[in-house]
Design an enzyme around this catalytic site. Sequence first.
Site, PDB file in Angstrom:
ATOM      1  N   THR A  74      40.452  32.918  27.088  1.00  0.00           N
ATOM      2  CA  THR A  74      40.474  31.516  26.633  1.00  0.00           C
ATOM      3  C   THR A  74      39.461  30.740  27.462  1.00  0.00           C
ATOM      4  O   THR A  74      39.643  30.585  28.680  1.00  0.00           O
ATOM      5  CB  THR A  74      41.869  30.904  26.829  1.00  0.00           C
ATOM      6  N   LYS A  83      43.915  25.641  33.508  1.00  0.00           N
ATOM      7  CA  LYS A  83      42.490  25.825  33.148  1.00  0.00           C
ATOM      8  C   LYS A  83      42.271  25.469  31.678  1.00  0.00           C
ATOM      9  O   LYS A  83      41.324  24.763  31.329  1.00  0.00           O
ATOM     10  CB  LYS A  83      42.112  27.289  33.422  1.00  0.00           C
ATOM     11  N   LYS A 120      42.047  27.655  19.677  1.00  0.00           N
ATOM     12  CA  LYS A 120      42.907  27.969  20.830  1.00  0.00           C
ATOM     13  C   LYS A 120      43.232  26.690  21.620  1.00  0.00           C
ATOM     14  O   LYS A 120      44.343  26.526  22.151  1.00  0.00           O
ATOM     15  CB  LYS A 120      42.213  29.001  21.716  1.00  0.00           C
TER      16      LYS A 120
HETATM   17  P1  NAP Z   1      45.145  38.049  34.625  1.00  0.00           P
HETATM   18  O1  NAP Z   1      46.418  38.788  34.549  1.00  0.00           O
HETATM   19  O2  NAP Z   1      44.877  37.163  35.781  1.00  0.00           O
HETATM   20  O3  NAP Z   1      43.969  39.147  34.509  1.00  0.00           O
HETATM   21  C1  NAP Z   1      42.620  38.801  34.602  1.00  0.00           C
HETATM   22  C2  NAP Z   1      41.776  40.053  34.578  1.00  0.00           C
HETATM   23  O4  NAP Z   1      40.381  39.673  34.631  1.00  0.00           O
HETATM   24  C3  NAP Z   1      42.012  40.969  35.769  1.00  0.00           C
HETATM   25  O5  NAP Z   1      41.894  42.289  35.321  1.00  0.00           O
HETATM   26  C4  NAP Z   1      40.876  40.600  36.714  1.00  0.00           C
HETATM   27  O6  NAP Z   1      40.497  41.648  37.578  1.00  0.00           O
HETATM   28  C5  NAP Z   1      39.757  40.348  35.731  1.00  0.00           C
HETATM   29  N1  NAP Z   1      38.697  39.474  36.280  1.00  0.00           N
HETATM   30  C6  NAP Z   1      38.856  38.277  36.886  1.00  0.00           C
HETATM   31  N2  NAP Z   1      37.651  37.753  37.194  1.00  0.00           N
HETATM   32  C7  NAP Z   1      36.727  38.651  36.803  1.00  0.00           C
HETATM   33  C8  NAP Z   1      35.312  38.687  36.860  1.00  0.00           C
HETATM   34  N3  NAP Z   1      34.613  37.671  37.364  1.00  0.00           N
HETATM   35  N4  NAP Z   1      34.685  39.782  36.361  1.00  0.00           N
HETATM   36  C9  NAP Z   1      35.392  40.807  35.835  1.00  0.00           C
HETATM   37  N5  NAP Z   1      36.726  40.830  35.752  1.00  0.00           N
HETATM   38  C10 NAP Z   1      37.391  39.760  36.229  1.00  0.00           C
HETATM   39  O7  NAP Z   1      44.928  37.127  33.329  1.00  0.00           O
HETATM   40  P2  NAP Z   1      45.585  37.297  31.863  1.00  0.00           P
HETATM   41  O8  NAP Z   1      46.920  36.648  31.860  1.00  0.00           O
HETATM   42  O9  NAP Z   1      45.434  38.712  31.402  1.00  0.00           O
HETATM   43  O10 NAP Z   1      44.617  36.324  31.027  1.00  0.00           O
HETATM   44  C11 NAP Z   1      43.293  36.728  30.652  1.00  0.00           C
HETATM   45  C12 NAP Z   1      42.759  35.707  29.645  1.00  0.00           C
HETATM   46  O11 NAP Z   1      43.636  35.667  28.482  1.00  0.00           O
HETATM   47  C13 NAP Z   1      42.703  34.270  30.187  1.00  0.00           C
HETATM   48  O12 NAP Z   1      41.577  33.600  29.709  1.00  0.00           O
HETATM   49  C14 NAP Z   1      43.987  33.657  29.659  1.00  0.00           C
HETATM   50  O13 NAP Z   1      43.884  32.242  29.558  1.00  0.00           O
HETATM   51  C15 NAP Z   1      44.112  34.336  28.306  1.00  0.00           C
HETATM   52  N6  NAP Z   1      45.494  34.428  27.768  1.00  0.00           N
HETATM   53  C16 NAP Z   1      46.558  34.759  28.553  1.00  0.00           C
HETATM   54  C17 NAP Z   1      47.839  34.828  27.997  1.00  0.00           C
HETATM   55  C18 NAP Z   1      49.054  35.200  28.816  1.00  0.00           C
HETATM   56  O14 NAP Z   1      50.201  35.013  28.319  1.00  0.00           O
HETATM   57  N7  NAP Z   1      48.898  35.734  30.038  1.00  0.00           N
HETATM   58  C19 NAP Z   1      48.039  34.561  26.642  1.00  0.00           C
HETATM   59  C20 NAP Z   1      46.946  34.262  25.851  1.00  0.00           C
HETATM   60  C21 NAP Z   1      45.666  34.192  26.430  1.00  0.00           C
HETATM   61  P3  NAP Z   1      41.263  41.942  38.987  1.00  0.00           P
HETATM   62  O15 NAP Z   1      42.297  42.970  38.650  1.00  0.00           O
HETATM   63  O16 NAP Z   1      40.202  42.420  39.883  1.00  0.00           O
HETATM   64  O17 NAP Z   1      41.868  40.626  39.431  1.00  0.00           O
END
Ligand code: NAP
Length: 294
Positions: free
Chosen positions: A97, A240, A172
């Site tokens: 997102t 964010k 979104k």
């Molecule tokens: P998360 O659990 O914090 O995972 C983020 C992932 O991105 C981790 O694997 C992290 O690696 C990696 N990462 C972070 N910075 C990076 C970089 N600069 N280069 C390469 N990899 C990087 O987040 P999430 O909940 O999966 O969310 C991911 C996205 O989906 C976000 O934009 C969020 O807003 C969206 N989203 C989330 C949800 C939800 O319910 N969680 C629902 C819909 C949409 P490391 O393992 O090294 O930290």
Amino acid sequence: MNTYSKLGVIGLGAMGYPMALNLHKAGLLTAAYNRTHAKIGALAKETGCLAANDVSELAKNCDAIVLCVPADRDVLEVVERLAANLQQGALVIDCSTVSTATARTAAQRLAKNKIDFLDCPVSGGTEGAKQGTLAIMCGGDEKVFARAQPILSALGKHIVLMGSVGAGQATKAVNQIAVAGIAQAVSEALAFAEAEGLPLDKVIEVVGSGAAGSWFMSHRGPSMAEGRYPLGFKVALHEKDLKIVQRMAAARGVQLPLVEMTLLHYRHLLESGHGNEDISALHRLKRALFKLGD
Ligand code: NAP
């Protein structure tokens, strides 16, 4: 129609990991990359996919990439490396997102090297990611969207092309305003119910089956009732997203009351060390209004 045959996933977080598993179940996953390499081990063991050491190794082995990382800067960093290493005709699907501006910048950077791009933010939480039932809001070219169907349908159930690049992220933003309102309403209602001495399990059952029923009430209500806020969707990530909405509204000269209030509440949660909890932690602030203790 020609589809993609070698798919890579970047970002094995709360969303990306289960999404990668579903792509594997659909027979599509070739490789994965995660910034913290150790997290790829379990996926590689379970699926037999290549555990890429960096983005360039992943790109050289794939013709389509699903990206799911936190924020705008992360997407642009990764896209820069993908642009340098993917073949012409490859596709990048960004499920993170981020802002509409970032989606357009990413698409333009990739287009210079004749690589296609779809912005495909998702909704449905980690449960939706695990079950492959996400709602996917897409922006991009119609033909590219059609070619990407096998990938998208492994991830979600409601997959809609909203318009050109950026339209997925704009949709979104709409979703995130509504999520803020629902989280505010349910957390406040449950704190009020507790203050009234009502049995919360029964409140969730009966109120959740009427006009106030919602995904949030039925999925997050039971843990909120126990004073637990397990992930889910992190406060820090929704903050964010609401800042993206705030900037979009400001560009139209508008301040959205619900968004402003929720950002203020999230600031309190972040400052008191609850930024990594689920957004249902708003319930902490609502309970405090009634002076309900831990
Ligand atoms: P998360 O659990 O914090 O995972 C983020 C992932 O991105 C981790 O694997 C992290 O690696 C990696 N990462 C972070 N910075 C990076 C970089 N600069 N280069 C390469 N990899 C990087 O987040 P999430 O909940 O999966 O969310 C991911 C996205 O989906 C976000 O934009 C969020 O807003 C969206 N989203 C989330 C949800 C939800 O319910 N969680 C629902 C819909 C949409 P490391 O393992 O090294 O930290």
